[in-house]
Design an enzyme around this catalytic site. Sequence first.
Site: not given
Length: 714
Positions: A184, A520
Amino acid sequence: MKQFPVSIVRFLGKSGTTLMFLGLLLARFVAHGQQLISPDHNLALTFSLTSEGAPMYALTYKGKTVLKPSLMGFELVQEKPLNSGFSLVKEDARSFDETWTPVWGDVSHIRNNYNEFTATLHQADTDRTILIRFKLFNDGLGFRYEFPEQANLKYFVLKDEDTQFALAGDHKAFWLPGDLDTEEYSTVTSNLSEVRGKMKEAITPNASQHPIGPTALQTPLMMKSKDGLYINIHEAALINYAAMSVVLDDSNFVLTTYLTPDAQGNKGHLQAPTQTPWRTVIVSDKAGDILLSHTILNLNDPTKFQDTSWIKPTKFVGVWWEMITGKSTWAYSDTDNVQLGVTDYTKLKPNGRHGANTQNVKRYIDFAAANGIGAVLVEGWNVGWEDWFGHEKDYVFDFLTPYPDFDVKGLHEYAASKGVKLIMHHETSGSTRNYERFMNPAYQFMVDNGYDTVKSGYVGNVLPRGEFHYGQWTVNHFLYAVSTAAKYHIMVDAHESVHMTGLSRTFPNLMAEEAARGTEYEAFGGNNPDHTTILPFTRLMGGPMDYTPGIFEMKVEKINPKNHSYVHSTLARQLALYVTMYSPLQMVADLPENYEKHMDAFQFIKDVPVQWDDTKVLEAEPGDYITYARKAKGSDNWFVGRTNDELARESKISFDFLDPGRKYIATIYADAPDANYETNPQGYVIRKWSVTNTSTLTQKCAPGGGYAISVVAQ
């Protein structure tokens, strides 16, 4: 010249596909080595042994060097390495050509056509044998090591895998920092020679992270050479083995495999007979060909599922974005110390912001039913969220006990009455041991209450302590979860999992994974505007991503006044992501009230399917733009999506993919003339246009923008 005998074997498979195996002059001696040519003759692989008996391979595309001579082999724990002292004792070659039908996918049929060469190598002083199997497709190479059962190689421990990818120069690369626990990160675009200088800044904070080193990179690794070759390095069929990263020698531009270690520092515990995952090198002089490659899928085994009728792609809304933005919470109470089986939740004071409450979930169910969306995801429904993160708790969730304000049975009945499914959420907090403890009863609980899809999560450090997200232990856990779910006819969407490697062919209930920086992060400060112009060339090479698109309100503070993040995208591009970011599970991620303000634009989300019969790439350049056209499953309708980087650009496409002589109505959802992801992200225009296969379109795309088109046959 060494020639292999011609042999042809025909048989009719269960699906009626005729398979032809041709052992045809596939390999020949070239400068003391063997050469393998792709079916279209564009790719050439050369395999040889050095004077020390070390295996080595090289690859060219249309005469251009893709990989210079690259060494192969292994180092073992407390045993002689398997990287030299070999002699070639046997060579096998064959051709293979079939067409197979995926359970779901971006096309209805996939051709699996390759030429294969297998080298059997013997290490005389240890009396050990290994095989190296090469498959050369028209768009790339796959190779793996195989370890047959033998007296001197039964149980062994890997210290390192020494596979090299010796690049031809200082390529432009689209890279993530090598890490044992997270993918990520934002993608960095730079020359390989610049990696070391950019690494420190590239490593941004994450819930669980263990960077590998100053030149370590993750795969899929996308590159572009100075002479115009697009090269993608990854792996396929990752089973019972640690995930692969690569370490760059930035003086010689050689990448060497780095396997994720276990808690003891070893790279893998293996028992023969066994094999490694495939190492993959996808190559083309056209960027779009990289996106259309099915080599990674083809290197995975066909599914053994006899019945796949229960596997159903769908779109879904969810009680998710309101928690991500901070408007609501996963936790029922604001206490910070709970113990499952001890804490009486009925006596805790509710915080009043718990998102997964019965009335709120009903609101999402109503919205889904009114707009033809098949399912609703609910996160934060089960006890344990009060202190779930950062403590490395073993017994953190039980996956069976709902909070007092969540009516499992009542919501199942309510959703069923509306024709809507509910999607279960299983956050493990990295405790794989605990999840396996509860897995079977948790899946049975899902079946008993009408859930057929689970979104799992692995936020935080892995338990057992000392293991990593991408090590052999956790890789095996992920696959155990998927295979166990299949026994209950449950589909899986895994987050914080290992990267996809085409295993959805073998396990088609593995519908999607996150395994990258998703939407997100738009609520955590934002993704780079070019992010979605890169992900299809990197993360999506191994399989679908649950990117969670469809955000219409870009200013997060309008949802949560305390969160000043904003989504780095125009609204039109958010529509396009349903085409460019392929997944058979597509989330409609924003809040219902934000969609209700733009129902004209929301029509595209209602219309766009999640299953496809055909896919075309109309324009592509990694880091700049991608334009896809996809044909809806069982329909003559097409959908087009364009994602654009931070620059204003002009897209020029042809509709020549349409059927000749037929008319279509194209509804174009485009950036407004003054749209900009920073200053006017919600500026869009919608227009209709009659098109045929001779029509062309020139469309302006805003910075951070794009467009979406539905093309409906008349």
